[in-house]
Design a protein around this motif. Structure first.
Motif, PDB file in Angstrom:
ATOM      1  N   MET A 189       0.850  -1.198   0.000  1.00 62.86           N
ATOM      2  CA  MET A 189       0.000   0.000   0.000  1.00 62.86           C
ATOM      3  C   MET A 189       0.880   1.240   0.000  1.00 62.86           C
ATOM      4  SD  MET A 189      -2.825   1.181   2.815  1.00 62.86           S
ATOM      5  CE  MET A 189      -3.548   2.826   2.733  1.00 62.86           C
ATOM      6  N   THR A 190       0.665   2.106  -0.979  1.00 59.19           N
ATOM      7  CA  THR A 190       1.476   3.305  -1.064  1.00 59.19           C
ATOM      8  C   THR A 190       1.041   4.340  -0.042  1.00 59.19           C
ATOM      9  OG1 THR A 190       2.221   5.073  -2.522  1.00 59.19           O
ATOM     10  CG2 THR A 190      -0.030   4.298  -2.830  1.00 59.19           C
ATOM     11  N   THR A 191       2.005   5.114   0.428  1.00 57.02           N
ATOM     12  CA  THR A 191       1.708   6.208   1.360  1.00 57.02           C
ATOM     13  C   THR A 191       1.745   7.561   0.662  1.00 57.02           C
ATOM     14  OG1 THR A 191       4.049   6.167   1.971  1.00 57.02           O
ATOM     15  CG2 THR A 191       2.524   4.993   3.417  1.00 57.02           C
ATOM     16  N   ALA A 192       2.073   7.580  -0.619  1.00 55.14           N
ATOM     17  CA  ALA A 192       2.156   8.841  -1.353  1.00 55.14           C
ATOM     18  C   ALA A 192       0.817   9.574  -1.294  1.00 55.14           C
ATOM     19  CB  ALA A 192       2.552   8.586  -2.794  1.00 55.14           C
ATOM     20  N   GLY A 193       0.873  10.858  -1.011  1.00 53.56           N
ATOM     21  CA  GLY A 193      -0.324  11.672  -0.952  1.00 53.56           C
ATOM     22  C   GLY A 193      -1.082  11.581   0.353  1.00 53.56           C
ATOM     23  N   GLN A 194      -0.614  10.746   1.269  1.00 51.53           N
ATOM     24  CA  GLN A 194      -1.302  10.573   2.543  1.00 51.53           C
ATOM     25  C   GLN A 194      -0.468  11.128   3.697  1.00 51.53           C
ATOM     26  OE1 GLN A 194      -2.399   6.465   3.146  1.00 51.53           O
ATOM     27  NE2 GLN A 194      -2.881   6.142   0.992  1.00 51.53           N
ATOM     28  N   VAL A 195      -1.141  11.464   4.779  1.00 52.96           N
ATOM     29  CA  VAL A 195      -0.442  11.830   6.008  1.00 52.96           C
ATOM     30  C   VAL A 195       0.145  10.559   6.612  1.00 52.96           C
ATOM     31  CG1 VAL A 195      -0.701  12.719   8.355  1.00 52.96           C
ATOM     32  CG2 VAL A 195      -1.906  13.825   6.456  1.00 52.96           C
ATOM     33  N   ILE A 196       1.405  10.613   7.025  1.00 51.30           N
ATOM     34  CA  ILE A 196       2.067   9.462   7.640  1.00 51.30           C
ATOM     35  C   ILE A 196       2.204   9.704   9.146  1.00 51.30           C
ATOM     36  CG2 ILE A 196       4.240   8.191   7.834  1.00 51.30           C
ATOM     37  CD1 ILE A 196       4.677   8.594   4.881  1.00 51.30           C
ATOM     38  N   THR A 197       1.772   8.739   9.933  1.00 49.96           N
ATOM     39  CA  THR A 197       1.988   8.801  11.380  1.00 49.96           C
ATOM     40  C   THR A 197       3.235   7.982  11.706  1.00 49.96           C
ATOM     41  OG1 THR A 197      -0.378   9.024  11.837  1.00 49.96           O
ATOM     42  CG2 THR A 197       1.030   8.272  13.642  1.00 49.96           C
ATOM     43  N   CYS A 198       4.158   8.592  12.427  1.00 49.83           N
ATOM     44  CA  CYS A 198       5.425   7.932  12.738  1.00 49.83           C
ATOM     45  C   CYS A 198       5.976   8.475  14.056  1.00 49.83           C
ATOM     46  CB  CYS A 198       6.435   8.146  11.604  1.00 49.83           C
ATOM     47  SG  CYS A 198       6.910   9.885  11.360  1.00 49.83           S
ATOM     48  N   LYS A 199       7.142   8.014  14.431  1.00 47.49           N
ATOM     49  CA  LYS A 199       7.779   8.445  15.670  1.00 47.49           C
ATOM     50  C   LYS A 199       8.760   9.591  15.407  1.00 47.49           C
ATOM     51  CE  LYS A 199       5.990   5.242  18.382  1.00 47.49           C
ATOM     52  NZ  LYS A 199       5.056   5.596  19.497  1.00 47.49           N
ATOM     53  N   ALA A 200       8.844  10.497  16.353  1.00 48.88           N
ATOM     54  CA  ALA A 200       9.826  11.586  16.295  1.00 48.88           C
ATOM     55  C   ALA A 200      10.202  11.982  17.710  1.00 48.88           C
ATOM     56  CB  ALA A 200       9.268  12.792  15.542  1.00 48.88           C
ATOM     57  N   ALA A 201      11.394  12.544  17.843  1.00 50.04           N
ATOM     58  CA  ALA A 201      11.857  13.078  19.133  1.00 50.04           C
ATOM     59  C   ALA A 201      11.580  14.572  19.142  1.00 50.04           C
ATOM     60  CB  ALA A 201      13.339  12.790  19.321  1.00 50.04           C
TER      61      ALA A 201
END
Length: 381
Positions: free
Chosen positions: A1-13
């Motif tokens: 499944m492509t993530t292009a064009g979508q908001v991505i939820t991920c980890k950040a400091a």
């Protein structure tokens, strides 16, 4: 499944406020807009500049607001590109850059400088071209440090602030070329143009200073004196090319007097890699009159350097360098090639490796002087 064009939820400091440890959070990274690229950050380093801005003064906070995702020395893979992007494709290996190269402005066309100003005003205050960040957390905008923010698993950067590198380059090593090693190495070979058989002194033996030592060695300098108050760094300096090391704490006279005596009149090149105005003055005064060159590579934003006019009138040259003088987009891939061809060292700079959730430990080792660079892996191994 492509993530292009979508908001991505991920980890950040995230640095929610100055002077406090970073907090690992779930963030939302928006798709790239025109002339922007979203990248999956694989490895990042913790640089002294990140440390300085985590412990901001109120004066600096006016220019770089919080909450903030720090990190400006990293490497990753293109996930998607925004409209009008022609030089990058998903899957490309890349190094994000805090210094752009648009290749269109007068500065980019000139061989005299690398200081492109495309999007400069915005990235300096933590936003991209449209005045907003692509990172948010809990419904709140999170600012991007220098337009990069490599302490996030995904980030979005301008396409003029991104270097495409060869597909076989190891991202867990070449991330160092996003800041520290490029800056120090370039200070010697690009900006200072250190000459064969010359005498050199490098003030400060962190990552930038050690890279400057390596640059002096590559230029075939005859004498390379490493200077630091932390003697634990001397072995690494000697490995990278220093012919001797000096601890200023061991003398009851100024370090410039010591260096002038050791070099029998002053060094031909002094490279300041600390960011201290007092050390900058000492570096200048350690050079020989008539032709001595002092290159300032250490970053300082709020203080002034004390320069005796006579030191300049007698023929010395005082120079500054930003990112080692390299044209960022075009030169970083060449530095990657040099590493891959075994003519540039990188592995020796990495003293620690940690996952993202232990990033505060990396700041601790940087502050206490036990690390040169910690490689932060943003994804589970």
């Amino acid at each position: 499944m492509t993530t292009a064009g979508q908001v991505i939820t991920c980890k950040a400091a995230i640095a929610w406020e100055p002077g406090k440890p970073l907090s690992i959070e779930d963030v939302e990274v928006a798709p790239p807009k025109s002339h922007e690229v979203r990248i999956k950050v694989v490895t990042t380093g913790v640089c002294q500049t990140d440390n300085e801005y985590l412990y901001e003064t109120e004066q600096r906070m006016k220019f770089r607001p919080f909450p903030l995702v720090l990190g400006h020395e990293g490497a990753g893979i293109v996930e998607s590109v925004g409209p009008d992007v022609t030089k990058f494709s998903p899957g490309d290996k890349v190094i994000p850059l805090f210094l752009p190269q648009c290749e269109e402005c007068d500065r980019c066309r000139s061989p005299k400088t690398n200081q492109c100003r495309r999007n400069w005003a915005n990235t300096q205050v933590g936003v991209l071209a449209d005045g907003t960040s692509r990172i948010s957390c809990r419904g709140q905008q999170v600012y991007q440090f220098l337009g990069v923010s490599s302490f996030s698993q995904y980030t979005v950067v301008p396409d003029t602030s991104l270097a495409k590198i060869r597909p076989d380059a190891p991202l867990d090593k070449v991330f160092l070329l996003g800041c520290g090693v490029s800056t120090g190495y370039g200070a010697a070979v690009k900006t200072g143009k250190v000459e064969k058989d010359s005498k050199c002194a490098v003030f400060g033996l962190g990552a930038v200073g050690l890279a400057a030592v390596m640059g002096c060695k590559a230029a075939e300098a005859k004498t390379i004196i490493g200077i630091d108050v932390n003697p634990a760094r001397f072995e690494k300096a000697m490995l990278l090319g220093a012919t001797g090391c000096v601890n200023p704490s061991n003398y009851n006279k100024s370090i410039q007097e010591v260096i002038v005596e050791l070099s029998q009149g002053g060094v031909d090149y002094a490279l300041e890699c600390v960011g201290s105005p007092a050390v900058m003055t000492a570096a200048l005064e350690s050079t020989i009159d008539a032709w001595g060159v002092c290159v300032i590579a250490g970053w300082s934003e709020t203080e002034s350097m004390n320069v005796a006019v006579e030191k300049i009138l007698m023929g010395r040259t005082l120079m500054g360098t930003y990112f080692g003088g390299w044209k960022s987009v075009s030169d970083v891939p060449k530095l990657v090639d040099a590493y891959m061809n075994n003519t540039l060292k990188l592995n020796e700079f990495i003293t620690h490796s940690l996952p993202l959730d232990r990033i505060n430990q990396a700041f601790d080792t940087l502050k206490n002087g036990t690390s040169i660079r910690t490689a932060i892996s943003l994804w589970p191994q």
